[in-house]
Design a protein around this motif. Sequence first.
Motif, PDB file in Angstrom:
ATOM      1  N   PRO A 418       0.838  -1.201   0.000  1.00 14.47           N
ATOM      2  CA  PRO A 418       0.000   0.000   0.000  1.00 14.47           C
ATOM      3  C   PRO A 418       0.876   1.255   0.000  1.00 14.47           C
ATOM      4  O   PRO A 418       1.812   1.362   0.806  1.00 14.47           O
ATOM      5  N   ILE A 419       0.559   2.177  -0.893  1.00 17.87           N
ATOM      6  CA  ILE A 419       1.323   3.432  -1.010  1.00 17.87           C
ATOM      7  C   ILE A 419       0.481   4.619  -0.542  1.00 17.87           C
ATOM      8  O   ILE A 419       0.900   5.395   0.308  1.00 17.87           O
ATOM      9  N   PHE A 420      -0.716   4.751  -1.112  1.00 21.96           N
ATOM     10  CA  PHE A 420      -1.692   5.753  -0.670  1.00 21.96           C
ATOM     11  C   PHE A 420      -2.957   5.020  -0.240  1.00 21.96           C
ATOM     12  O   PHE A 420      -3.390   4.070  -0.908  1.00 21.96           O
ATOM     13  N   LEU A 421      -3.568   5.460   0.837  1.00 20.22           N
ATOM     14  CA  LEU A 421      -4.882   4.979   1.250  1.00 20.22           C
ATOM     15  C   LEU A 421      -5.763   6.191   1.532  1.00 20.22           C
ATOM     16  O   LEU A 421      -5.375   7.080   2.316  1.00 20.22           O
ATOM     17  N   LYS A 422      -6.897   6.259   0.854  1.00 22.16           N
ATOM     18  CA  LYS A 422      -7.827   7.386   0.973  1.00 22.16           C
ATOM     19  C   LYS A 422      -7.108   8.717   0.732  1.00 22.16           C
ATOM     20  O   LYS A 422      -7.361   9.718   1.394  1.00 22.16           O
ATOM     21  N   GLY A 423      -6.198   8.688  -0.234  1.00 21.09           N
ATOM     22  CA  GLY A 423      -5.502   9.903  -0.630  1.00 21.09           C
ATOM     23  C   GLY A 423      -4.315  10.273   0.227  1.00 21.09           C
ATOM     24  O   GLY A 423      -3.609  11.244  -0.074  1.00 21.09           O
TER      25      GLY A 423
END
Length: 483
Positions: A418-423
């Motif tokens: 995961p790199i971005f979650l919810k922006g």
Amino acid sequence: MYTNALLTDLYQLTMMQGLFLEGKHEQYCVFDRYYRSNPFNGGYTVVAGLEHLIDYVSRIHFSDDDIDYLKKTGIFCDEFLEYLRTWSFTGDIYAMPEGTVAFPQEVLLRVHAKKDECLLLETCMSMIMNHESLIATKARRVRTVAGKDALMEFGLRRAQGESAGVYGARSAMIGGFNGTSNVLAGALFHIPILGTMAHSWVMSFPTELEAFRAYARQYPNNLILLVDTYNTLKQGVPDAITVFQEMKEAGTLPKSYGIRLDSGDLAYLSKEARRMFEEAGFGDAVIAASNDLDETLISELKIQGCAINSWGVGTNLITAKGSPSLGGVFKLVGQYDGDVFVPKIKMSDNAEKISNPGIKNVLRIYDKKTGKMKADIIALEGETIDPTQDLHLTSDKAPWRSRLIPANSFEVKTMLRPIFLKGKLVYDLPSLSDIIAYADEQMDSLWPEYQRLVNPEEMWVQRSAKVSALREKVLKEESLHFF
């Protein structure tokens, strides 16, 4: 001031507007980024560009100047332009870490977001990761044949623009280079900066010997003398030996010193230079070479027994000679109808262009004993492989081919992070040195057969049974529309 939001293709913005006017712009969907064939007819690709992509996504927005420009085009309506003023990325991004060795059809990056967000990211994201992965892969091919020799990237003057030169230098480091001549890249990414002299330095003095002596006075700890301005063996190398002898007698000869060859028969000249150095008592002198080098020429020179142990690679690295682009694509693999996920597939008359639907990950199988890669499985997100059970593999391309990996002989690693979650950025960016170490580990886990320059072995990559079943189901459903 214009922003990176405009660094896109026009049709991305017109599609965004069209979906906005149709009330479909906020439909949540999933896109995959992958590629269909390895560059350079090679056996692998090195993933690079993630840090650059993170910076791009973190900063993306529309400025007043952007809106004013788009309004002047006459293409976009006021309602849509007002919407863009507060637009931002709010989705999720999963990706393989930089330095990962990847193979065709594998999910390198996955985006979960509103459809208009996915559309706007596609062009620049693809540009960043296609380019930097391409250069990292080229660099790794050079490192494969160079062995433990020193490698310097110095293609800036031949790079196709500032960004290509700067980020190309960083990608070369991920690919295994030791440093760059690019000072800005050195400053931005903390890369060792390296360099010697140009012919113009030698020609600025009455004699070559005076030029060498002056350089030795100014830069005694960076003593690599360019010896081919006039006559390499009759003048350049003897003059270098004279300077080395003078410094040795004065007690100022540095630990690392030597010459650079930039023209002529590099194999012959290097062997003769080495003979002359050994006879003069300087057998440990570095012999560096440049002049349109690439992995093929370096391999040939080594076969001929050259005495070169440091290589400057410029034009053919920074312009990715042999493969001008990496054909990475970004395809819709599913979207939500309310709370229901609907898998999507891209159909084609060319079988290799048919995409794999659904939310997927890559599971990599490593041999426990050797640590080498055994196979990659493109699986649905959440699928697991039990290493305590026998693993039966059947080739997607040739169903009559199969493999058995015995229970307890392997381990499984999930490749997407995961790199971005919810922006929001949730990924701890590793240092470049950590990325380089990881890239080296990845290459060490790849059997030599896959690293050959010519006719490399093809890594075993296949779909899981669940992905294959979903693919066949969606294909049948879509084909009903045409009959």
